[in-house]
Write a protein that holds these residues in place. Structure first.
Motif, PDB file in Angstrom:
ATOM      1  N   ALA A  86     -14.273 -12.183   3.718  1.00  0.00           N
ATOM      2  CA  ALA A  86     -13.680 -13.423   3.221  1.00  0.00           C
ATOM      3  C   ALA A  86     -13.576 -14.475   4.319  1.00  0.00           C
ATOM      4  O   ALA A  86     -13.157 -15.599   4.060  1.00  0.00           O
ATOM      5  CB  ALA A  86     -12.296 -13.149   2.634  1.00  0.00           C
ATOM      6  N   ASP A  87     -13.959 -14.110   5.527  1.00  0.00           N
ATOM      7  CA  ASP A  87     -13.856 -14.992   6.686  1.00  0.00           C
ATOM      8  C   ASP A  87     -15.259 -15.207   7.254  1.00  0.00           C
ATOM      9  O   ASP A  87     -15.842 -14.281   7.825  1.00  0.00           O
ATOM     10  CB  ASP A  87     -12.944 -14.347   7.730  1.00  0.00           C
ATOM     11  N   PRO A  88     -15.832 -16.411   7.113  1.00  0.00           N
ATOM     12  CA  PRO A  88     -17.212 -16.638   7.556  1.00  0.00           C
ATOM     13  C   PRO A  88     -17.438 -16.352   9.044  1.00  0.00           C
ATOM     14  O   PRO A  88     -18.512 -15.869   9.419  1.00  0.00           O
ATOM     15  CB  PRO A  88     -17.446 -18.119   7.237  1.00  0.00           C
ATOM     16  N   VAL A  89     -16.446 -16.646   9.890  1.00  0.00           N
ATOM     17  CA  VAL A  89     -16.604 -16.386  11.322  1.00  0.00           C
ATOM     18  C   VAL A  89     -16.647 -14.883  11.581  1.00  0.00           C
ATOM     19  O   VAL A  89     -17.531 -14.379  12.282  1.00  0.00           O
ATOM     20  CB  VAL A  89     -15.475 -17.050  12.133  1.00  0.00           C
ATOM     21  N   LYS A  90     -15.703 -14.146  11.007  1.00  0.00           N
ATOM     22  CA  LYS A  90     -15.701 -12.692  11.182  1.00  0.00           C
ATOM     23  C   LYS A  90     -16.967 -12.066  10.607  1.00  0.00           C
ATOM     24  O   LYS A  90     -17.524 -11.120  11.178  1.00  0.00           O
ATOM     25  CB  LYS A  90     -14.466 -12.079  10.520  1.00  0.00           C
ATOM     26  N   GLN A  91     -17.435 -12.591   9.495  1.00  0.00           N
ATOM     27  CA  GLN A  91     -18.636 -12.048   8.872  1.00  0.00           C
ATOM     28  C   GLN A  91     -19.859 -12.260   9.765  1.00  0.00           C
ATOM     29  O   GLN A  91     -20.682 -11.357   9.927  1.00  0.00           O
ATOM     30  CB  GLN A  91     -18.860 -12.704   7.510  1.00  0.00           C
ATOM     31  N   SER A  92     -19.972 -13.439  10.372  1.00  0.00           N
ATOM     32  CA  SER A  92     -21.107 -13.705  11.264  1.00  0.00           C
ATOM     33  C   SER A  92     -21.029 -12.831  12.515  1.00  0.00           C
ATOM     34  O   SER A  92     -22.064 -12.379  13.029  1.00  0.00           O
ATOM     35  CB  SER A  92     -21.151 -15.185  11.645  1.00  0.00           C
ATOM     36  N   ILE A  93     -19.816 -12.569  13.006  1.00  0.00           N
ATOM     37  CA  ILE A  93     -19.646 -11.653  14.139  1.00  0.00           C
ATOM     38  C   ILE A  93     -20.109 -10.256  13.746  1.00  0.00           C
ATOM     39  O   ILE A  93     -20.823  -9.581  14.499  1.00  0.00           O
ATOM     40  CB  ILE A  93     -18.179 -11.628  14.611  1.00  0.00           C
ATOM     41  N   LEU A  94     -19.727  -9.804  12.550  1.00  0.00           N
ATOM     42  CA  LEU A  94     -20.097  -8.468  12.091  1.00  0.00           C
ATOM     43  C   LEU A  94     -21.615  -8.319  12.000  1.00  0.00           C
ATOM     44  O   LEU A  94     -22.176  -7.302  12.426  1.00  0.00           O
ATOM     45  CB  LEU A  94     -19.454  -8.190  10.738  1.00  0.00           C
ATOM     46  N   VAL A 234     -27.257 -17.805  13.976  1.00  0.00           N
ATOM     47  CA  VAL A 234     -26.248 -17.896  12.916  1.00  0.00           C
ATOM     48  C   VAL A 234     -24.850 -17.824  13.515  1.00  0.00           C
ATOM     49  O   VAL A 234     -23.955 -18.599  13.148  1.00  0.00           O
ATOM     50  CB  VAL A 234     -26.448 -16.773  11.880  1.00  0.00           C
ATOM     51  N   LEU A 235     -24.658 -16.900  14.447  1.00  0.00           N
ATOM     52  CA  LEU A 235     -23.353 -16.761  15.092  1.00  0.00           C
ATOM     53  C   LEU A 235     -22.979 -18.035  15.839  1.00  0.00           C
ATOM     54  O   LEU A 235     -21.838 -18.511  15.747  1.00  0.00           O
ATOM     55  CB  LEU A 235     -23.373 -15.568  16.047  1.00  0.00           C
ATOM     56  N   GLU A 236     -23.933 -18.601  16.564  1.00  0.00           N
ATOM     57  CA  GLU A 236     -23.664 -19.836  17.307  1.00  0.00           C
ATOM     58  C   GLU A 236     -23.265 -20.972  16.373  1.00  0.00           C
ATOM     59  O   GLU A 236     -22.349 -21.748  16.672  1.00  0.00           O
ATOM     60  CB  GLU A 236     -24.900 -20.240  18.108  1.00  0.00           C
ATOM     61  N   ASN A 237     -23.949 -21.084  15.252  1.00  0.00           N
ATOM     62  CA  ASN A 237     -23.633 -22.151  14.301  1.00  0.00           C
ATOM     63  C   ASN A 237     -22.225 -21.998  13.742  1.00  0.00           C
ATOM     64  O   ASN A 237     -21.511 -22.992  13.545  1.00  0.00           O
ATOM     65  CB  ASN A 237     -24.652 -22.155  13.159  1.00  0.00           C
TER      66      ASN A 237
END
Length: 240
Positions: A86-94, A234-237
Motif C-alpha cells: 500500500a506504500d509505493p516507496v516501500k514497494q519499490s524498495i521491495l 524505478v527506485l530512484e524515481n
C-alpha cells in the motif's frame, strides 16, 4: 522424506499451463527450486499469491540431494505483509531488494544467520512507521557482511573509500575506483547504521542517489556476474 522449513520467495516462473517453478531461499537448505503443480487451477489448494517475490512462508517440502527441483507438500504464509504493497516507496524498495537478492544469493547450503537477518529486515520494512529513505542503503551495507565484502575502516580519519579493496582509508588509492569528499561521512554513518536508527541520518536526496550508485557499483565490482540492476531506475524515481 519431508521437512519443515521457513522460506523467502525469490522468483516465480511459469512452467506449464497449470504449474510454476519457484526459487525459494529456505532456512534449512539454502536456495532451492520447487515445482508447484496445478497452482493455476481454481481448485488448487495452493494460491499463486503465496509465491509472489519476497513472500515469507512456512513450508513442508521434500529435499533430495540428487535432484535440482523439489516438491512442496504444504505451504502457508509465515508473515503477511500489512503495509508494503500500500506504500509505493516501500514497494519499490521491495522490488529492488528482490532483484539484489536473486542476483547475489546462489548458495544451496543453509546460512541460518543470513536467513534470520533477511526475515527480520523484510518484516521490519513492512511494520515500521519511520522514514525508510535510507533503508535500502543500510540493507546493502549489512548484506555485504554475509556476502564477504563488508567494507573495513583503516585509521580514525578515513578520507577515501577504496571500492576495489573495500576499505575506508586515509591515503588516496593508486587507482580510480574510489570515493572521496563530502560523501565519506554519510557512507561511514550508513556502514554503522541499523534499520532502527537509519531514519535519523540526515542525507540529502542528491547524496542519497549518489551513494546508491556507489553501492551498486561496489556490488558489481565484487560480484561481476550480477550485471545491470534493472529496478534501480524505478527506485530512484520513487525516492526523488
Amino acid at each position: 522424506m519431508l521437512f519443515n522449513t521457513r522460506g523467502i520467495v525469490f522468483q516465480k516462473v511459469s512452467y506449464s499451463e497449470s504449474s510454476i517453478i519457484v526459487k525459494i531461499y529456505t532456512e534449512e537448505f539454502g536456495l532451492r527450486s520447487f515445482i508447484v503443480r496445478g497452482v493455476k487451477n481454481k481448485r488448487s489448494s495452493f494460491k499463486q499469491a503465496y509465491f509472489q517475490p519476497l513472500t515469507l512462508l512456512d513450508l513442508v517440502v521434500s529435499n533430495k540431494e540428487n535432484k535440482n527441483i523439489h516438491n512442496i507438500k504444504e505451504v502457508k504464509v509465515s508473515y503477511a505483509y500489512r503495509a508494503v504493497f500500500a506504500d509505493p516507496v516501500k514497494q519499490s524498495i521491495l522490488f529492488f531488494l528482490n532483484e539484489i537478492l536473486l542476483k547475489t544469493i546462489k548458495e544451496e547450503t543453509p546460512d541460518k544467520s543470513l536467513f534470520e537477518w533477511l526475515f527480520h529486515a523484510l518484516s521490519w520494512l513492512d511494520l515500521t512507521d519511520k522514514s525508510v529513505v535510507n533503508y535500502h542503503l543500510v540493507f546493502l551495507f549489512q548484506l555485504s557482511r554475509f556476502l564477504g565484502f563488508y567494507p573495513k575502516i583503516s585509521g580514525m580519519k578515513a578520507r577515501y573509500f577504496d571500492l576495489q579493496e573495500g576499505l575506508f582509508q586515509t591515503d588516496r588509492p593508486e587507482h580510480p575506483s574510489y570515493v572521496s569528499g563530502d560523501l565519506i561521512f554519510p557512507l561511514t554513518e550508513l556502514r554503522m547504521a541499523t534499520f532502527e536508527n537509519s531514519s535519523g541520518l540526515h542525507i540529502g536526496n542528491e547524496n542519497r542517489r549518489k551513494i546508491l550508485h556507489i553501492l551498486v557499483s561496489y556490488y558489481q565490482m565484487h560480484l561481476p556476474n550480477i550485471g545491470r540492476i534493472k529496478s534501480l531506475e524505478v527506485l530512484e524515481n520513487m525516492m526523488s
